[in-house]
Design a protein around this motif. Sequence first.
Motif, PDB file in Angstrom:
ATOM      1  N   GLY A 144      77.952 134.710 -10.053  1.00 40.93           N
ATOM      2  CA  GLY A 144      78.165 135.141  -8.634  1.00 40.93           C
ATOM      3  C   GLY A 144      77.782 134.139  -7.595  1.00 40.93           C
TER       4      GLY A 144
ATOM      5  N   LEU B 244      84.379 132.894 -13.168  1.00 44.65           N
ATOM      6  CA  LEU B 244      83.373 131.683 -13.302  1.00 44.65           C
ATOM      7  C   LEU B 244      82.172 132.350 -14.094  1.00 44.65           C
TER       8      LEU B 244
ATOM      9  N   SER C   7      86.553 139.473  -5.470  1.00 45.57           N
ATOM     10  CA  SER C   7      86.932 138.223  -6.205  1.00 45.57           C
ATOM     11  C   SER C   7      87.113 137.171  -5.382  1.00 45.57           C
ATOM     12  N   LEU C   8      86.960 135.918  -5.875  1.00 48.41           N
ATOM     13  CA  LEU C   8      87.504 134.623  -5.030  1.00 48.41           C
ATOM     14  C   LEU C   8      88.970 134.530  -5.445  1.00 48.41           C
ATOM     15  N   GLY C   9      89.343 135.132  -6.498  1.00 50.04           N
ATOM     16  CA  GLY C   9      90.755 134.528  -7.274  1.00 50.04           C
ATOM     17  C   GLY C   9      90.654 135.034  -8.523  1.00 50.04           C
TER      18      GLY C   9
ATOM     19  N   TYR D 276      90.363 133.848 -11.466  1.00 48.05           N
ATOM     20  CA  TYR D 276      89.954 133.091 -12.422  1.00 48.05           C
ATOM     21  C   TYR D 276      88.311 133.325 -12.646  1.00 48.05           C
TER      22      TYR D 276
END
Length: 249
Positions: free
Chosen positions: A150, A147, A141-143, A145
């Motif tokens: 991907g 999206l 995960s980027l963070g 939140y």
Amino acid sequence: MRIDVVTIFPGYLDALDLSLVGKARRDGLLDLRVHDLRDWTTDRHRTVDDTPFGGGAGMVMRPDVWGRALDDVLGRTGGGDPAGRQVLLVPTPSGERLTQRTVEDLATVDQLVLACGRYEGIDARVAEHYADAGVEVREFSLGDYVLNGGEVAALVVVEAVARLLPGVVGNPQSLVEESHGAAGLLEYPVYTKPPAWAGREVPEILLSGHHGNIARWRRDLALERTAERRPDMVGTLDPADLDRRDRAV
Ligand SMILES: Nc1cc(-c2cccs2)n[nH]1
């Protein structure tokens, strides 16, 4: 290094023709290949998804289509053993948080394959299948939140990894002092001309020419910023390192 990105929106990755990553590709430092998942569909509508077993909203990406694509890209369709260390990266809000330490490890890999999911995600058997087949699979995960897919995460990973490859950035020293770099701190504030702007002066120390004092000031500011903005990072610092900054220069 080779990076493959598999996506239903290959155009999303066009930004990787630009700037630093684009130059690394043209210089032969990075072999980046973007693939359209629909090239592995078998029906006339080039279908990649279907309704979720167990009900629920949205659609799930089919394992058979992903399986054909990833077997090809990972070089698992022929008999031979793929060369080198391969990592299958799957961006997902439910993955482990991507950190600079992980990025540094990924920059040493022979082949990264990014599987960009859309809709409600990729059938869970895909990651299981390749993990059981001995492929290193990382769901990340980027963070915290969400999206829509991907692809943005793939852009982030490719840029973060590519800039660490030898020869990609002009001055490798800049990689040491940046945020989340080897020092484990956020970076200090930076200034350039003009010396006075909007009634604000550049800190006097930076005009002193005393490199030792400037280095200590910068480290103090990096520590201060880290303590203020990311107290979670301060705990991971080496106390001996902290002590070092107080020694006379
Ligand atoms: N951190 C993060 C990853 C994602 C997605 C990856 C794939 C579809 S949505 N959202 N947020």
